[in-house]
Enzyme design. Structure first.
Site, PDB file in Angstrom:
ATOM      1  N   HIS A  14       0.843  -1.192   0.000  1.00  8.69           N
ATOM      2  CA  HIS A  14       0.000   0.000   0.000  1.00  8.69           C
ATOM      3  C   HIS A  14       0.879   1.243   0.000  1.00  8.69           C
ATOM      4  O   HIS A  14       2.083   1.186   0.206  1.00  8.69           O
ATOM      5  CB  HIS A  14      -0.994   0.018   1.171  1.00  8.69           C
ATOM      6  CG  HIS A  14      -0.416   0.211   2.527  1.00  8.69           C
ATOM      7  ND1 HIS A  14      -1.190   0.384   3.654  1.00  8.69           N
ATOM      8  CD2 HIS A  14       0.860   0.252   2.984  1.00  8.69           C
ATOM      9  CE1 HIS A  14      -0.435   0.532   4.718  1.00  8.69           C
ATOM     10  NE2 HIS A  14       0.822   0.453   4.342  1.00  8.69           N
ATOM     11  N   CYS A  33       5.561   6.058   4.960  1.00 10.72           N
ATOM     12  CA  CYS A  33       4.373   5.317   4.515  1.00 10.72           C
ATOM     13  C   CYS A  33       3.796   5.902   3.228  1.00 10.72           C
ATOM     14  O   CYS A  33       2.936   5.287   2.607  1.00 10.72           O
ATOM     15  CB  CYS A  33       3.312   5.311   5.598  1.00 10.72           C
ATOM     16  SG  CYS A  33       3.851   4.459   7.079  1.00 10.72           S
ATOM     17  N   HIS A  39       4.948   0.198  -0.309  1.00 10.60           N
ATOM     18  CA  HIS A  39       5.729  -0.695   0.550  1.00 10.60           C
ATOM     19  C   HIS A  39       4.772  -1.782   1.009  1.00 10.60           C
ATOM     20  O   HIS A  39       3.566  -1.677   0.795  1.00 10.60           O
ATOM     21  CB  HIS A  39       6.322   0.075   1.744  1.00 10.60           C
ATOM     22  CG  HIS A  39       5.279   0.628   2.654  1.00 10.60           C
ATOM     23  ND1 HIS A  39       4.638   1.816   2.412  1.00 10.60           N
ATOM     24  CD2 HIS A  39       4.719   0.120   3.786  1.00 10.60           C
ATOM     25  CE1 HIS A  39       3.746   2.037   3.362  1.00 10.60           C
ATOM     26  NE2 HIS A  39       3.769   1.016   4.200  1.00 10.60           N
ATOM     27  N   HIS A  41       3.430  -5.104   3.805  1.00 11.30           N
ATOM     28  CA  HIS A  41       3.314  -5.623   5.170  1.00 11.30           C
ATOM     29  C   HIS A  41       2.869  -7.086   5.108  1.00 11.30           C
ATOM     30  O   HIS A  41       2.161  -7.483   4.179  1.00 11.30           O
ATOM     31  CB  HIS A  41       2.248  -4.869   5.959  1.00 11.30           C
ATOM     32  CG  HIS A  41       2.583  -3.441   6.211  1.00 11.30           C
ATOM     33  ND1 HIS A  41       3.510  -3.037   7.136  1.00 11.30           N
ATOM     34  CD2 HIS A  41       2.111  -2.303   5.645  1.00 11.30           C
ATOM     35  CE1 HIS A  41       3.589  -1.719   7.143  1.00 11.30           C
ATOM     36  NE2 HIS A  41       2.756  -1.240   6.236  1.00 11.30           N
ATOM     37  N   ASP A  79      -4.811 -10.777  -0.312  1.00  8.75           N
ATOM     38  CA  ASP A  79      -3.472 -11.369  -0.305  1.00  8.75           C
ATOM     39  C   ASP A  79      -2.748 -11.127  -1.626  1.00  8.75           C
ATOM     40  O   ASP A  79      -3.280 -11.397  -2.702  1.00  8.75           O
ATOM     41  CB  ASP A  79      -3.585 -12.866  -0.033  1.00  8.75           C
ATOM     42  CG  ASP A  79      -2.237 -13.498   0.255  1.00  8.75           C
ATOM     43  OD1 ASP A  79      -1.373 -12.840   0.878  1.00  8.75           O
ATOM     44  OD2 ASP A  79      -2.045 -14.663  -0.144  1.00  8.75           O
ATOM     45  N   HIS A  80      -1.522 -10.596  -1.511  1.00  6.50           N
ATOM     46  CA  HIS A  80      -0.668 -10.291  -2.670  1.00  6.50           C
ATOM     47  C   HIS A  80      -1.294  -9.255  -3.602  1.00  6.50           C
ATOM     48  O   HIS A  80      -1.082  -9.297  -4.817  1.00  6.50           O
ATOM     49  CB  HIS A  80      -0.256 -11.575  -3.416  1.00  6.50           C
ATOM     50  CG  HIS A  80       0.750 -12.384  -2.649  1.00  6.50           C
ATOM     51  ND1 HIS A  80       0.425 -13.078  -1.515  1.00  6.50           N
ATOM     52  CD2 HIS A  80       2.064 -12.573  -2.841  1.00  6.50           C
ATOM     53  CE1 HIS A  80       1.508 -13.666  -1.043  1.00  6.50           C
ATOM     54  NE2 HIS A  80       2.527 -13.378  -1.828  1.00  6.50           N
ATOM     55  N   GLU A 124      -0.482  -4.974  11.785  1.00  5.88           N
ATOM     56  CA  GLU A 124       0.200  -4.545  10.560  1.00  5.88           C
ATOM     57  C   GLU A 124       1.700  -4.767  10.669  1.00  5.88           C
ATOM     58  O   GLU A 124       2.363  -5.062   9.672  1.00  5.88           O
ATOM     59  CB  GLU A 124      -0.108  -3.073  10.291  1.00  5.88           C
ATOM     60  CG  GLU A 124       0.310  -2.601   8.913  1.00  5.88           C
ATOM     61  CD  GLU A 124      -0.117  -1.166   8.665  1.00  5.88           C
ATOM     62  OE1 GLU A 124      -0.880  -0.930   7.725  1.00  5.88           O
ATOM     63  OE2 GLU A 124       0.291  -0.269   9.431  1.00  5.88           O
TER      64      GLU A 124
HETATM   65 NI    NI Z   1       2.379   0.635   5.673  1.00  7.19          NI
END
Ligand code: NI
Length: 136
Positions: A14, A33, A39, A41, A79-80, A124
């Site tokens: 995100h 962020c 980036h 998580h 996911d992904h 997260e």
């Molecule tokens: Ni983040």
């Protein structure tokens, strides 16, 4: 009252930014962020059901059924994926852990027996967890 929790994992990318702000404002508020290329998580999701034990099964909810609901209604869609662009139920939101937790609740609640969804907790990072107990 007994609480039953199913834990699932997903990995996603995100970027936190408010499209109504300048790049400078986004950088000031969201810092790393708001990296323009995003980036990722490795998220950990806890879904907690509250209820009474059904004497005929000994369950509050059949965890096989809860697992299927969580996988098909949220994990498979997250996911992904890129949370800014790929997920229909996140359109128009800044994909913070808070907004994700609320959106996950909203996806799950119509699929879970009425009144039984108690908590959505989204981790997260190792350090950061968000918990949502519903709109009340
Ligand atoms: Ni983040």
């Amino acid at each position: 009252m007994i609480f039953v929790t199913r834990t699932e994992h997903f990995s996603a990318s995100h970027r936190l930014f408010n499209p109504e702000w300048t790049d400078e404002e986004n950088a000031r508020v969201f810092d790393k962020c708001s990296n323009p290329n995003g980036h990722g998580h490795n998220y950990v999701l806890d879904v907690t059901i509250a209820g009474e034990i059904d004497p005929s099964t000994g369950y509050v909810i059949d965890l096989k059924i809860l697992k299927e609901i969580v996988l098909t209604s949220v994990i498979d869609k997250l996911d992904h994926r890129n949370l800014n662009t790929d997920v229909d139920f996140l359109r128009g939101t800044i994909p913070t852990a808070e907004n994700l937790a609320v959106a996950i609740w909203n996806e799950l609640s119509p699929r879970i027996p009425s009144g039984k969804l108690y908590r959505v907790a989204l981790r997260e990072t190792v350090n950061n967890i968000v918990e949502y107990l519903g709109p009340k």
